[in-house]
Scaffold this motif. Structure first.
Motif, PDB file in Angstrom:
ATOM      1  N   SER A 128       0.868  -1.174   0.000  1.00  0.00           N
ATOM      2  CA  SER A 128       0.000   0.000   0.000  1.00  0.00           C
ATOM      3  C   SER A 128       0.910   1.231   0.000  1.00  0.00           C
ATOM      4  CB  SER A 128      -0.896   0.016   1.246  1.00  0.00           C
ATOM      5  OG  SER A 128      -0.139   0.310   2.406  1.00  0.00           O
ATOM      6  N   ALA A 129       0.356   2.375  -0.313  1.00  0.00           N
ATOM      7  CA  ALA A 129       1.141   3.609  -0.309  1.00  0.00           C
ATOM      8  C   ALA A 129       1.716   3.886   1.079  1.00  0.00           C
ATOM      9  CB  ALA A 129       0.276   4.779  -0.774  1.00  0.00           C
ATOM     10  N   ASP A 130       0.918   3.665   2.112  1.00  0.00           N
ATOM     11  CA  ASP A 130       1.390   3.891   3.479  1.00  0.00           C
ATOM     12  C   ASP A 130       2.521   2.937   3.848  1.00  0.00           C
ATOM     13  OD1 ASP A 130      -0.417   5.956   3.820  1.00  0.00           O
ATOM     14  OD2 ASP A 130      -1.890   4.722   4.902  1.00  0.00           O
ATOM     15  N   GLU A 131       2.410   1.676   3.430  1.00  0.00           N
ATOM     16  CA  GLU A 131       3.459   0.702   3.738  1.00  0.00           C
ATOM     17  C   GLU A 131       4.786   1.077   3.076  1.00  0.00           C
ATOM     18  OE1 GLU A 131       1.050  -3.487   4.331  1.00  0.00           O
ATOM     19  OE2 GLU A 131       1.455  -2.789   2.275  1.00  0.00           O
ATOM     20  N   VAL A 132       4.727   1.522   1.838  1.00  0.00           N
ATOM     21  CA  VAL A 132       5.952   1.919   1.133  1.00  0.00           C
ATOM     22  C   VAL A 132       6.593   3.107   1.840  1.00  0.00           C
ATOM     23  CG1 VAL A 132       6.895   2.852  -1.016  1.00  0.00           C
ATOM     24  CG2 VAL A 132       5.233   0.998  -1.097  1.00  0.00           C
ATOM     25  N   ALA A 133       5.799   4.100   2.169  1.00  0.00           N
ATOM     26  CA  ALA A 133       6.333   5.282   2.848  1.00  0.00           C
ATOM     27  C   ALA A 133       6.913   4.920   4.215  1.00  0.00           C
ATOM     28  CB  ALA A 133       5.249   6.342   2.986  1.00  0.00           C
ATOM     29  N   GLU A 134       6.215   4.077   4.955  1.00  0.00           N
ATOM     30  CA  GLU A 134       6.702   3.689   6.278  1.00  0.00           C
ATOM     31  C   GLU A 134       7.987   2.871   6.185  1.00  0.00           C
ATOM     32  OE1 GLU A 134       5.359   0.999  10.098  1.00  0.00           O
ATOM     33  OE2 GLU A 134       3.794   1.879   8.846  1.00  0.00           O
ATOM     34  N   ALA A 135       8.034   1.917   5.281  1.00  0.00           N
ATOM     35  CA  ALA A 135       9.215   1.054   5.153  1.00  0.00           C
ATOM     36  C   ALA A 135      10.456   1.840   4.756  1.00  0.00           C
ATOM     37  CB  ALA A 135       8.954  -0.058   4.139  1.00  0.00           C
ATOM     38  N   THR A 136      10.288   2.847   3.888  1.00  0.00           N
ATOM     39  CA  THR A 136      11.431   3.585   3.351  1.00  0.00           C
ATOM     40  C   THR A 136      11.732   4.874   4.096  1.00  0.00           C
ATOM     41  OG1 THR A 136      10.044   4.808   1.800  1.00  0.00           O
ATOM     42  CG2 THR A 136      10.989   2.701   1.020  1.00  0.00           C
ATOM     43  N   GLY A 137      10.797   5.325   4.927  1.00  0.00           N
ATOM     44  CA  GLY A 137      10.961   6.630   5.567  1.00  0.00           C
ATOM     45  C   GLY A 137      10.753   7.769   4.587  1.00  0.00           C
ATOM     46  N   GLY A 138      10.103   7.476   3.467  1.00  0.00           N
ATOM     47  CA  GLY A 138       9.890   8.473   2.426  1.00  0.00           C
ATOM     48  C   GLY A 138       8.594   9.239   2.597  1.00  0.00           C
TER      49      GLY A 138
END
Length: 184
Positions: free
Chosen positions: A5-15
């Motif tokens: 999900s968009a939130d998972e990608v942002a959370e995993a990468t710190g982006g």
């Protein structure tokens, strides 16, 4: 279930999303080799500052990625001077190399299936494909793409592994750095 999900990608990468994905966004793969088919892929742009001098700047691929249906791009601050395709979901991270690693670590942490790591001098690809074929019939399996068996290739495979699959089959055939397998 979506790969990310968009939130998972942002959370995993710190982006942080400069252009957020639409509702229901779901990339089918994660890629850093942007030379081939990218439809539905979350594309990680390389940059010599974080990937090393041997890697080109992925910014030259932006228009083609957007035209060929990339699900989104992951960029670093050095890419901000480029004209980003309007509407293409864009995640800004400090280092795209670290973002790939972080996605792989997050994918590994959530993955409950079996992981097979194939190393050796000869026969890795054949063995990988035999194991992938056998395990795919038991709940889905993903495997290293082609002979992409370096550190980034292993990380890309994990980052592209659906959490509900039964197996992830990794081909690991790199020797430099000498502790490359341990790093993966």
């Amino acid at each position: 279930m979506a790969l990310w999900s968009a939130d998972e990608v942002a959370e995993a990468t710190g982006g942080s999303w400069r252009v957020p994905p639409p509702a229901g966004w779901a990339p089918g793969r994660v890629s850093y080799d942007l030379t081939g088919w990218v439809t539905g892929h979350l594309c990680i742009l390389t940059h010599p500052a974080s990937w090393g001098a041997a890697r080109g700047d992925g910014v030259a691929s932006l228009a083609r990625l957007a035209a060929n249906g990339a699900a989104g791009i992951v960029i670093e601050p050095a890419h901000l001077s480029a004209a980003l395709p309007p509407g293409l979901p864009t995640l800004l991270v400090p280092s795209t190399r670290a973002a790939l690693r972080d996605l792989a670590l997050a994918a590994r942490a959530r993955f409950a299936g079996k992981v097979f790591a194939i190393t050796g001098t000869v026969g890795k690809t054949t063995t990988r494909e035999m194991i992938r074929h056998l395990t795919a019939a038991q709940g889905g399996a993903t495997a290293s793409a082609m002979n992409n068996n370096n550190i980034a290739g292993v990380q890309r495979t994990f980052a592209s592994t659906p959490r509900e699959y039964a197996a992830c089959v990794l081909e690991m055939g790199f020797g430099k750095p000498l502790d490359g397998i341990a790093q993966s």
